[in-house]
Design an enzyme around this catalytic site. Structure first.
Site, PDB file in Angstrom:
ATOM      1  N   SER A  44      35.178  64.905  26.309  1.00 50.38           N
ATOM      2  CA  SER A  44      35.478  64.738  25.064  1.00 50.38           C
ATOM      3  C   SER A  44      34.976  65.764  23.926  1.00 50.38           C
ATOM      4  CB  SER A  44      35.350  63.349  24.521  1.00 50.38           C
ATOM      5  OG  SER A  44      35.308  63.290  23.134  1.00 50.38           O
ATOM      6  N   TYR A  68      29.234  57.062  22.907  1.00 49.08           N
ATOM      7  CA  TYR A  68      30.317  57.664  23.446  1.00 49.08           C
ATOM      8  C   TYR A  68      30.120  59.327  23.697  1.00 49.08           C
ATOM      9  CZ  TYR A  68      35.156  59.263  24.362  1.00 49.08           C
ATOM     10  OH  TYR A  68      36.361  59.873  24.842  1.00 49.08           O
TER      11      TYR A  68
END
Length: 251
Positions: free
Chosen positions: A145, A158
């Site tokens: 990501s 995350y």
């Protein structure tokens, strides 16, 4: 001259029952690979296999609730069996996200996040990469990501898990690359998948800060995965490729 990829190549995609994983499974099947679709939802997995076969592709579904070394080992064994004794391409697409302040993240949520996003790819690579190295050919593609390399409010845990995955990309390139196994990472920006539904407006705002000014389509991320899996990427090792509409270039 670049080495020729073996015929009858087999790809295992984790998290393949939705989103980017599903798009990658369909794309690799169209490229002629035998695809092993892995995920928790049997009905969705079997539907994807049916869709692939309807287009004359070859696919199998292996149910997997990846939570520990035993479940990872079971997936590796079953994927190898249905693949005819080998897995040539491994796509780590399974992942979960936690948004919110650091102080609101529970220990259980943190451990679950790192278990799925970091531990499972680590263990599964350990199960399958040595056989690729012994054959002298293979490709491992991590899906991380843009949060891994940017400070984005509300994404601490995350982002940390994805940064770990990108570092594994570099480390595995050094470890397995000399034995013919290419390891690279695709780093999507905000992508139009069910994963963003709980905070869709937030991710649309992030996407709006990129030159493309829109969410990515999962098929656009799958195209990058397919490239890394292909013989055309034979000389590419340890690359972390943003597929983010230019977000990392301007933010």
């Amino acid at each position: 001259m670049a080495p020729q990829a073996p015929t009858n190549r087999v790809a295992l995609i984790t998290g393949a029952t939705s989103g980017i994983g599903r798009a990658a499974a369909c794309r690799l099947a169209r490229d002629g690979l035998t695809v092993v679709v892995s995920g928790r939802d049997r009905s969705r997995g079997e539907k994807i296999v049916s869709d692939i076969r309807a287009e004359d592709g070859t696919a199998h579904f292996v149910a997997a609730d990846l939570r520990d070394a035993a479940s990872v080992g079971d997936l590796a064994r079953q994927a190898t069996e249905v693949g005819g004794g080998h897995v040539d391409v491994l796509v780590h697409s399974a992942g979960i996200g936690i948004l919110g302040p650091t102080e609101s993240t529970t220990e259980a949520d943190f451990d679950h996040l790192f278990g799925i996003n970091v531990k499972v790819p680590y263990l599964l690579t350990g199960q399958l990469a040595p056989a690729m190295a012994a054959r002298g050919d293979g490709a491992i593609i991590n899906v991380s990501s843009i949060s891994s390399g940017r400070g984005i409010d509300g994404m601490a845990a995350y982002a940390a898990s994805n940064a770990a995955l990108d570092q594994l990309t570099r480390s595995w390139a050094a470890e397995y690359g000399p034995h013919g196994v290419r390891v690279n990472s695709v780093m999507p920006g905000s992508t139009d998948t069910p994963m963003i539904d709980p905070a869709r407006g937030y991710f649309e705002d992030l996407a709006g800060r990129a030159p493309a000014r829109r969410l990515a389509d999962p098929d656009e991320v799958a195209a990058a995965i397919a490239y890394f899996a292909s013989p055309q990427a034979a000389h590419i090792h340890g690359v972390i490729l943003p597929v983010d509409g230019g977000f990392t270039a301007v933010n």
